[in-house]
Structures are given as structure tokens and as C-alpha cells.
Design an enzyme around this catalytic site. Structure first.
Site, PDB file in Angstrom:
ATOM      1  N   CYS A  12       0.865  -1.185   0.000  1.00 27.36           N
ATOM      2  CA  CYS A  12       0.000   0.000   0.000  1.00 27.36           C
ATOM      3  C   CYS A  12       0.898   1.229   0.000  1.00 27.36           C
ATOM      4  O   CYS A  12       2.089   1.120  -0.304  1.00 27.36           O
ATOM      5  CB  CYS A  12      -0.985  -0.019   1.168  1.00 27.36           C
ATOM      6  SG  CYS A  12      -0.222   0.023   2.807  1.00 27.36           S
ATOM      7  N   ASN A  15       2.226   1.463   4.381  1.00 24.59           N
ATOM      8  CA  ASN A  15       2.564   0.201   5.073  1.00 24.59           C
ATOM      9  C   ASN A  15       2.318   0.290   6.580  1.00 24.59           C
ATOM     10  O   ASN A  15       3.038  -0.308   7.377  1.00 24.59           O
ATOM     11  CB  ASN A  15       4.020  -0.240   4.796  1.00 24.59           C
ATOM     12  CG  ASN A  15       4.344  -1.657   5.278  1.00 24.59           C
ATOM     13  OD1 ASN A  15       5.444  -1.909   5.743  1.00 24.59           O
ATOM     14  ND2 ASN A  15       3.408  -2.574   5.197  1.00 24.59           N
ATOM     15  N   CYS A  17      -1.408   0.740   7.475  1.00 25.58           N
ATOM     16  CA  CYS A  17      -2.847   0.433   7.599  1.00 25.58           C
ATOM     17  C   CYS A  17      -3.221  -0.813   6.784  1.00 25.58           C
ATOM     18  O   CYS A  17      -3.436  -1.893   7.329  1.00 25.58           O
ATOM     19  CB  CYS A  17      -3.697   1.618   7.165  1.00 25.58           C
ATOM     20  SG  CYS A  17      -3.443   3.106   8.148  1.00 25.58           S
ATOM     21  N   ARG A  18      -3.308  -0.650   5.467  1.00 31.12           N
ATOM     22  CA  ARG A  18      -3.886  -1.730   4.655  1.00 31.12           C
ATOM     23  C   ARG A  18      -2.963  -2.926   4.449  1.00 31.12           C
ATOM     24  O   ARG A  18      -3.372  -4.074   4.666  1.00 31.12           O
ATOM     25  CB  ARG A  18      -4.308  -1.167   3.275  1.00 31.12           C
ATOM     26  CG  ARG A  18      -5.475  -0.213   3.351  1.00 31.12           C
ATOM     27  CD  ARG A  18      -5.631   0.567   2.055  1.00 31.12           C
ATOM     28  NE  ARG A  18      -4.519   1.488   1.850  1.00 31.12           N
ATOM     29  CZ  ARG A  18      -4.317   2.207   0.763  1.00 31.12           C
ATOM     30  NH1 ARG A  18      -5.158   2.082  -0.261  1.00 31.12           N
ATOM     31  NH2 ARG A  18      -3.290   3.026   0.667  1.00 31.12           N
ATOM     32  N   SER A  19      -1.722  -2.680   4.002  1.00 32.46           N
ATOM     33  CA  SER A  19      -0.884  -3.846   3.653  1.00 32.46           C
ATOM     34  C   SER A  19      -0.449  -4.676   4.871  1.00 32.46           C
ATOM     35  O   SER A  19      -0.407  -5.911   4.767  1.00 32.46           O
ATOM     36  CB  SER A  19       0.304  -3.453   2.770  1.00 32.46           C
ATOM     37  OG  SER A  19       1.159  -2.552   3.400  1.00 32.46           O
ATOM     38  N   ASP A 126      -8.039   3.838   1.035  1.00 35.54           N
ATOM     39  CA  ASP A 126      -7.105   4.294   2.067  1.00 35.54           C
ATOM     40  C   ASP A 126      -7.894   4.797   3.288  1.00 35.54           C
ATOM     41  O   ASP A 126      -8.658   5.756   3.176  1.00 35.54           O
ATOM     42  CB  ASP A 126      -6.264   5.431   1.465  1.00 35.54           C
ATOM     43  CG  ASP A 126      -5.181   5.906   2.403  1.00 35.54           C
ATOM     44  OD1 ASP A 126      -5.235   5.572   3.604  1.00 35.54           O
ATOM     45  OD2 ASP A 126      -4.280   6.626   1.933  1.00 35.54           O
TER      46      ASP A 126
HETATM   47  P1  4NP Z   1      -1.814   2.810   4.170  1.00 39.06           P
HETATM   48  O1  4NP Z   1      -2.436   4.177   4.757  1.00 39.06           O
HETATM   49  O2  4NP Z   1      -1.288   3.144   2.787  1.00 39.06           O
HETATM   50  O3  4NP Z   1      -2.998   1.885   4.110  1.00 39.06           O
HETATM   51  O4  4NP Z   1      -0.749   2.365   5.145  1.00 39.06           O
HETATM   52  C1  4NP Z   1      -1.703   5.359   4.866  1.00 39.06           C
HETATM   53  C2  4NP Z   1      -0.868   5.541   5.941  1.00 39.06           C
HETATM   54  C3  4NP Z   1      -0.180   6.727   6.080  1.00 39.06           C
HETATM   55  C4  4NP Z   1      -0.339   7.729   5.135  1.00 39.06           C
HETATM   56  C5  4NP Z   1      -1.178   7.540   4.046  1.00 39.06           C
HETATM   57  C6  4NP Z   1      -1.863   6.342   3.909  1.00 39.06           C
HETATM   58  N1  4NP Z   1       0.338   8.968   5.285  1.00 39.06           N
HETATM   59  O5  4NP Z   1       0.103   9.866   4.458  1.00 39.06           O
HETATM   60  O6  4NP Z   1       1.128   9.128   6.221  1.00 39.06           O
END
Ligand code: 4NP
Length: 159
Positions: A12, A15, A17-19, A126
Site C-alpha cells: 500500500c 505500510n 494500515c492496509r498492507s 485508504d
Molecule cells: P496505508 O495508509 O497506505 O494503508 O498504510 C496510509 C498511511 C499513512 C499515510 C497515508 C496512507 N500517510 O500519508 O502518512
């Protein structure tokens, strides 16, 4: 890490939340089904390198029995395209970033995670800037796609 057994890398943006949720859910379901496969996760960006998964993702996952607190954020590296058998993107932006970096002869390893799901969603949205409901939806979609991907791998091994 990848070795001679089949390996999957979930990707994702951050790294956190989703992945990592996909890594934990997929690994748990594979173990429950006695399918030998290794799972890892990484982000296309390195904002949170070394951090554990987001607290909200951890809480929602733990309620359904998935432990994530041991996981640590890392960024996708060039060697991942060689080492892993499946490289699985959470959304179209992650997929485009991977396609831009992946050598031409390894592009067949890239997949959009929800291509394995029953759901009408095409992407795992996201959840980072949203509320708890977003994390529940992410988990629903990841459970669905994990089952579908494991079915696909079992079927592939039969052929
Ligand atoms: P992820 O979510 O891609 O599912 O881990 C996010 C985590 C952090 C951020 C964006 C999306 N960020 O902008 O810090």
C-alpha cells in the site's frame, strides 16, 4: 522473507494500515487452511519506516483475532520484485507505482488485491484520514480477497 516456498508481498502507500492488515489476515487464513506460504508487506513511500501498524488498524484487526503488533513498516525495495512470487497492490495508485518500478520481465507478478475478491469494490480504500468505519471496511475487503487469493493458489497448484 521469500525462500523456496510461495511468497506474497502486500503493498500500500504507507505500510501502516492496509498492507500490514493484509499480511496478518492472509498469513492467519493460510495457516488455518494448512497452506504453506509466506506473507510480507511494504509501502511505496517511506513515511513511517520502522513504525508498527496504525493503532486503529491494530484494534479492528485484533477484535477479529488478527495480531499485528509485531509488524514494522518498510518501503518496497528493488529486490522485492525478484524475491516474491506475488506482489499485490491495495489500490490503483499503488499498482501504477509498482508497474513503474518493476522490471518488464517481472510485471506478471503484479496483481490488484481485489481482483481475487467477490466484492464489487475494485480497490481497498485508504482509511488513514477517515474514521473507524473505514478500517472495518478495509478488514472486510481484505478478508474477502485473502480467501479468494488462497482459493486461486490452491487451484493453481492443482493444475
Ligand atoms: P496505508 O495508509 O497506505 O494503508 O498504510 C496510509 C498511511 C499513512 C499515510 C497515508 C496512507 N500517510 O500519508 O502518512
Amino acid at each position: 522473507m521469500a525462500d523456496s516456498q510461495l511468497s506474497v508481498l502486500f503493498v500500500c502507500l504507507g505500510n501502516i494500515c492496509r498492507s500490514p492488515t493484509a499480511e496478518a489476515v492472509f498469513a492467519t487464513k493460510a495457516q488455518q487452511r494448512n497452506i504453506l506460504i509466506s506473507a510480507d508487506s511494504a509501502g511505496t513511500m517511506g513515511y513511517h519506516t520502522g513504525s508498527p501498524p496504525d493503532k486503529r488498524a491494530q484494534e479492528v484487526a485484533l477484535k477479529r483475532g488478527y495480531q499485528m503488533k509485531h509488524l514494522r513498516c518498510r518501503r518496497v525495495q528493488d529486490d522485492d520484485f525478484v524475491q516474491f512470487d506475488y506482489i499485490v497492490a491495495m489500490d490503483n495508485a499503488n499498482m501504477s507505482d509498482l508497474q513503474a518500478r518493476c522490471p518488464a520481465d517481472l510485471q506478471h507478478k503484479l496483481h490488484l488485491f481485489l481482483s481475487f475478491a467477490q466484492s464489487d469494490y475494485d480497490e481497498v480504500p485508504d482509511p488513514y484520514y477517515g474514521g473507524r468505519k473505514g478500517f472495518e471496511l478495509v478488514l472486510d475487503l481484505i478478508e474477502d480477497a485473502s480467501e479468494g487469493m488462497l482459493d486461486h493458489i490452491v487451484q493453481r497448484d492443482k493444475e
